[in-house]
Motif scaffolding. Structure first.
Motif, PDB file in Angstrom:
ATOM      1  N   GLU A   9      43.802  44.720  39.514  1.00  0.00           N
ATOM      2  CA  GLU A   9      42.513  44.627  40.205  1.00  0.00           C
ATOM      3  C   GLU A   9      42.656  44.826  41.719  1.00  0.00           C
ATOM      4  OE1 GLU A   9      38.633  41.676  40.643  1.00  0.00           O
ATOM      5  OE2 GLU A   9      40.268  41.130  39.311  1.00  0.00           O
ATOM      6  N   LYS A  10      43.730  44.271  42.266  1.00  0.00           N
ATOM      7  CA  LYS A  10      43.942  44.390  43.709  1.00  0.00           C
ATOM      8  C   LYS A  10      44.064  45.867  44.118  1.00  0.00           C
ATOM      9  CE  LYS A  10      46.879  42.657  47.434  1.00  0.00           C
ATOM     10  NZ  LYS A  10      48.112  41.892  47.764  1.00  0.00           N
TER      11      LYS A  10
ATOM     12  N   ARG B 265      40.620  47.602  43.723  1.00  0.00           N
ATOM     13  CA  ARG B 265      39.675  47.217  44.788  1.00  0.00           C
ATOM     14  C   ARG B 265      40.027  47.909  46.103  1.00  0.00           C
ATOM     15  NH1 ARG B 265      35.790  44.232  43.362  1.00  0.00           N
ATOM     16  NH2 ARG B 265      35.911  42.815  41.581  1.00  0.00           N
ATOM     17  N   SER B 266      41.320  48.122  46.340  1.00  0.00           N
ATOM     18  CA  SER B 266      41.726  48.817  47.575  1.00  0.00           C
ATOM     19  C   SER B 266      41.307  50.285  47.550  1.00  0.00           C
ATOM     20  CB  SER B 266      43.246  48.697  47.772  1.00  0.00           C
ATOM     21  OG  SER B 266      43.923  49.493  46.814  1.00  0.00           O
TER      22      SER B 266
ATOM     23  N   LYS C 175      38.378  51.311  46.122  1.00  0.00           N
ATOM     24  CA  LYS C 175      36.970  51.263  45.709  1.00  0.00           C
ATOM     25  C   LYS C 175      36.148  52.447  46.235  1.00  0.00           C
ATOM     26  CE  LYS C 175      33.397  47.798  44.979  1.00  0.00           C
ATOM     27  NZ  LYS C 175      32.947  46.436  45.288  1.00  0.00           N
TER      28      LYS C 175
ATOM     29  N   PRO D 197      34.685  52.152  40.830  1.00  0.00           N
ATOM     30  CA  PRO D 197      33.691  51.110  40.511  1.00  0.00           C
ATOM     31  C   PRO D 197      33.399  51.019  39.013  1.00  0.00           C
ATOM     32  CG  PRO D 197      32.976  52.400  42.402  1.00  0.00           C
ATOM     33  CD  PRO D 197      34.163  53.111  41.826  1.00  0.00           C
TER      34      PRO D 197
ATOM     35  N   LEU E 192      36.256  49.055  37.399  1.00  0.00           N
ATOM     36  CA  LEU E 192      36.148  47.612  37.692  1.00  0.00           C
ATOM     37  C   LEU E 192      35.067  46.966  36.823  1.00  0.00           C
ATOM     38  CD1 LEU E 192      36.515  47.725  41.583  1.00  0.00           C
ATOM     39  CD2 LEU E 192      38.098  46.594  39.995  1.00  0.00           C
ATOM     40  N   GLU E 193      33.937  47.667  36.672  1.00  0.00           N
ATOM     41  CA  GLU E 193      32.869  47.129  35.831  1.00  0.00           C
ATOM     42  C   GLU E 193      33.307  47.100  34.362  1.00  0.00           C
ATOM     43  OE1 GLU E 193      28.164  47.872  34.646  1.00  0.00           O
ATOM     44  OE2 GLU E 193      29.153  49.256  36.054  1.00  0.00           O
TER      45      GLU E 193
ATOM     46  N   GLU F  34      35.564  44.117  33.673  1.00  0.00           N
ATOM     47  CA  GLU F  34      34.828  42.849  33.636  1.00  0.00           C
ATOM     48  C   GLU F  34      34.101  42.697  32.307  1.00  0.00           C
ATOM     49  OE1 GLU F  34      31.181  40.450  35.818  1.00  0.00           O
ATOM     50  OE2 GLU F  34      31.715  42.451  36.510  1.00  0.00           O
TER      51      GLU F  34
ATOM     52  N   ASP G  59      39.997  39.449  54.120  1.00  0.00           N
ATOM     53  CA  ASP G  59      39.689  40.184  52.881  1.00  0.00           C
ATOM     54  C   ASP G  59      38.449  39.608  52.198  1.00  0.00           C
ATOM     55  OD1 ASP G  59      41.887  41.767  53.291  1.00  0.00           O
ATOM     56  OD2 ASP G  59      43.189  40.685  51.902  1.00  0.00           O
TER      57      ASP G  59
END
Length: 905
Positions: free
Chosen positions: A591-592, A595-596, A598, A605, A608-609, A612, A753
């Protein structure tokens, strides 16, 4: 020539010896031997020197001393020795007597007072005294030519010159020096703010504590204020550090003559057992070791080994009801009995008990089967006789290892749900060291040097314990009870030796009742709305299908989205996104990393969705739906783990109901599936900002204390302090992040952050916070310093978490500093809610209220009650939670009532 008295600060010497020698020293059975090696080395040295006429081992008495009457906080925070040291102490003490020497102690006094008394009587006879100790508290006794302190490990002698050279004061001034300086390890307060240099200067100028205060008007600057503010504690500290030399009116030194010619011969078998090879070689070289002594020692060791193979006890099978009743006649209400069950599996709702074991001495343990089933099986006791026997056992002091598991099964068998439990050895092990392995077999191997029979050895694959032949079952089951009793006694002894006897009381008063509280919560479970989950599942699958299609379009090909390896190739080779270096297993796609990236590509995105949503689908929705269908009443039963975290917070498993997402909209919707039964309501009572309230309580910061006492919005008040009145409202969220973040050791990088600001801005905010709340900063610093000097922190109820700074890398040391602060607040919050849960559970049980405690999610409790009583019981439970522990600021709990969990926020 003057006679010489050698007096040993016994426990001090043992501690020093343990830490001076390599702590990995063990015999072939894995038993630690570093302390024992240091002790035998010391006795060998004494024998070689022959410069002492009398040898006295001064020991501390058990319990409080007269100093605790002066100040109840005295030595309240002493550092606990490690388990390896605690294991060796009783053996070393036993050796003193066996070798022919003597200990000297007196109730209500410490070893240092015994030593001071020995010195007084020796000086009256004109004897010379050598005090073997590393403890500077004894420097006040130094008198050149008559009394010296010897560090037996470093072979250094501390006389008047050495004392003055090291501390800048004479031995006669040492009491006054300590009275000013204080001692954080023993909770001697001293004069706050004056350190070694200041104390040395004051005594150099004025000579004594009394003279300092007689002339305090001549002292300028901050020291004068500090002295005046701490006058009472300075003179109390003098009382605490002054050694008493009037413990004994008479002392017959002839009883302590050092005339034991060959002390090691008396413990030769134990020297062999604990592999004290240097001493053994010396004995053989001197030709004083007779064949008879060696023969006896070898025979004893062989017998010990034989006994050890038999687990050092007799495993007895009981299949006759009369025999069972006869054995149980030995039990009284004061008998400590270890108890364990054997079952067909680990799920109490599905599986059943087939037998039980118990043990109440160190010679024999018993197994009682009543539901084994295999071809050719002999007779067993009846289910009714087994049930009666268990009821009889529970009239004594029952000890188990993870006894909540056993209580589930016997509660089903006996149709009862409340049992008196005396102790749980797993909880005691956790209290000694909350980060150690807690399983019975691992503790047995580590602490008793005994490898237990494994479950796999006893139960064939695909079968249950009911299929195990009774003789084999007896060896396995009786061993569990025997080892549990052994560990129980060892842990009680260890806690006393660690100066942590208060944790025995904490276990009995809080942790053991908490077992019953959790047992009832697990049995009740919480209802799940299956139809809601089924509809939600359809919706989630449609969302996953839509996201999958979009991700394939962006990637330009189909691949396994849940495979990090395939995803890495798509992102960093096919799409050419920038990343860190490639590892042996492929690219990192956690995830890290995502997100970096994104803003680097439209696919990120979506990924990531997808993750989840997929987690909600696989971790929560599907498993919960399956579990809800297993019971007619659609209730899901989790297992709460009392010893699962180092801070003391509860965790849960099968399913984990404490990690159900609360931040995302989809996550919140899952909570709507947890519902009240017909005619009932759910009540949620949540402690408001409990950790910040604990910060105010502990630190006494005026802004925090005043805000909470006036029931002000603490995050808004913090925003006012940090950003001013004009921006406070808009910056309340930032202030909230800072308030909680700093409790968890958040640094400027993490804060930047989290808030999406630069590291410089984050640094400025943190600096401004600590400037404005200077008391908080100094309090955080004090926690870290105490964790370093004592090796642990303590929660509100005295539970400890240990930190091994000595062997830590710089990275781990920094982590320990953060965790030491976090543990004080998280751990103390856990203490408070645990107390509240026990109190509410007792009220529900005693008054037979139509209410059930269902869940604990960190600072929140969830109940199910009759709809008509929801308002009144919510208020009552709220009051219990708010009044459970008196802090110097009020505890506050917020109440919500609804039909499902999602409505409780």
């Amino acid at each position: 020539m003057s006679k010489v008295v050698t007096v040993i600060d016994t426990f001090g010497f043992f501690f020093r010896s343990f830490y001076a020698l390599p702590q990995h020293l063990k015999n072939k059975d894995g038993f630690p031997t570093g302390l024992l090696t240091g002790f035998t080395n010391f006795i060998s040295t004494l024998q070689k020197q022959h410069d002492s006429d009398y040898l006295i081992f001064a020991i501390d008495s058990k319990g409080d001393t007269f100093r605790n009457e002066i100040d109840s906080n005295y030595k309240a925070n002493r550092q606990a020795p490690p388990e390896e040291l605690a294991m060796q102490l009783p053996i070393a003490i036993d050796w003193i007597d066996k070798m022919g020497y003597k200990t000297l102690g007196y109730s209500g006094f410490e070893a240092d007072d015994i030593i001071a008394t020995v010195v007084k009587h020796a000086r009256e006879r004109d004897y010379t005294v050598r005090i073997v100790s590393h403890d500077k508290d004894l420097y006040q006794l130094i008198d050149d030519g008559r009394v010296v302190v010897v560090d037996a490990i470093k072979k250094k002698v501390m006389d008047e010159d050495a004392c003055f050279s090291k501390y800048g004061v004479t031995p006669k001034q040492f009491i006054d020096y300590q009275s000013i300086l204080g001692d954080s390890a023993d909770n001697v307060p001293g004069v706050r703010g004056i350190g070694k240099v200041g104390a040395e200067k004051l005594l150099k100028e004025f000579g004594s504590l009394e003279s300092i205060y007689e002339n305090v008007h001549l002292i300028n600057g901050a020291n004068k204020k500090k002295l005046l503010e701490s006058k009472e504690s300075a003179f109390m500290s003098k009382e605490l550090v002054s050694l008493r030399d009037d413990v004994l009116d008479e002392l017959d030194f002839e009883e302590y003559k050092m005339d034991v010619e060959h002390p090691f011969l008396n413990i030769y078998d134990e020297l062999v057992k604990y592999e004290q090879n240097a001493v053994i070689r010396a004995l053989k070289a001197k030709d004083i070791l007779t064949d008879e002594i060696e023969k006896k020692a070898n025979a004893k060791l062989a017998n010990d080994k034989k006994e050890s193979k038999k687990l050092d006890f007799h495993a007895t099978l009981i299949t006759d009801a009369k025999e069972l009743k006869s054995v149980l006649k030995s039990l009284t209400p004061q008998t400590v009995v270890a108890f364990d069950t054997e079952t067909t599996g680990l799920e109490y709702n599905k599986d059943s008990i087939v037998g039980f074991s118990f043990c109440f001495n160190d010679k024999e343990a018993f197994y009682v089967p009543f539901a084994h089933s295999y071809l050719g099986m002999a007779a067993q006791v009846s289910k009714e006789d087994a049930a009666d026997a268990i009821k009889q056992i529970f009239k004594s002091k029952v000890v188990g290892h993870n006894i909540k598991f056993d209580l589930h099964f016997i509660s089903k068998l006996l149709s009862e749900d409340t049992f008196e439990v005396y102790a749980d050895s797993m909880i005691l092990a956790w209290l000694i060291n909350p980060e150690s392995a807690l399983s019975l077999d691992k503790l047995s191997h580590k602490l008793l040097g005994h490898t237990m029979i494994s479950f796999k050895e006893s139960v064939k694959k695909g079968e249950t314990f009911a299929s195990v032949e009774l003789e084999d079952a007896t060896l396995y089951a009786a061993e569990d009870a025997f080892i549990t009793l052994k560990l129980f006694h060892l842990f009680n002894q260890s806690l006393k030796l660690q100066d942590a006897e208060h944790l025995i009381a904490e276990s009995m008063e809080v942790e053991v009742p908490f077992i019953t509280t959790l047992l009832h919560m697990e049995q009740v479970g919480i209802r799940v709305d299956g139809s809601f989950l089924e509809k939600f599942l359809v919706e989630i699958k449609e969302t996953l299908a839509r996201l999958t299609k979009s991700i394939y379009t962006q990637a330009g090909s189909e691949f396994n989205i849940n495979s990090p390896k395939q995803l890495g190739v798509i992102l960093f080779e096919h799409l050419g996104l920038k990343t860190g270096k490639k590892t042996k297993t492929g690219y990192s796609t956690d995830e890290k990393v995502l997100r970096s990236l994104k803003d680097a590509h439209e696919i990120i995105p979506m990924l990531l969705e997808y993750r989840e949503v997929y987690k909600l689908f696989s971790t929560y929705i599907e498993p919960l739906l399956k579990l809800s269908k297993e019971h007619e009443d659609s209730r899901v039963h989790t297992s709460f783990i009392q010893t699962g975290t180092a801070t003391g917070r509860l965790s849960s498993k099968n399913p984990n109901l404490q990690n159900i997402p609360a931040r995302s909209q989809l996550g919140l919707r899952i909570r709507e599936a947890f519902v009240a039964s017909d005619g009932n309501k759910l009540i949620g009572i949540d402690y408001s900002q409990i950790e910040l309230r604990l910060l105010a309580h502990f630190s006494q910061d005026k802004v925090l204390v005043d805000s909470f006492k006036a029931d002000k919005d603490i995050h808004y008040q913090t925003a006012v302090v940090l950003f001013g009145e004009d921006e406070a409202k808009s910056k309340r969220g930032v202030a909230k992040t800072v308030n909680f973040g700093l409790l968890y050791g958040m640094g400027q990088k993490k804060l930047s952050d989290t808030l999406g600001i630069t590291t410089k801005e984050a640094k400025d905010i943190i600096e401004k916070y600590f400037e404005s709340f200077s008391t908080v900063k100094s309090y955080f610093r004090s926690i870290v310093e105490l964790s370093k000097t004592k090796g642990y922190i303590e929660t509100l109820l005295g539970r400890r978490r240990y930190f091994d700074y000595e062997n830590a890398t710089p990275m781990f040391k920094a982590a320990y500093e953060r965790e030491s602060v976090n543990s004080v607040f998280q751990g103390s919050a856990a203490d408070i809610i645990k107390l509240a849960m026990n109190k509410i559970a007792k009220v529900i049980r005693d008054e037979k209220l139509e209410a059930k405690m269902l869940l604990q999610i960190h600072d929140e409790l969830i109940f199910e009650v009759k709809e008509s009583e929801a308002e009144s019981l919510a208020k009552r439970f709220q009051e219990i939670m708010q009044d459970i522990y008196e802090l110097n600021i009020p505890l506050k709990a917020d109440v919500n009532i609804g039909d499902n969990w999602g409505e409780l926020k």
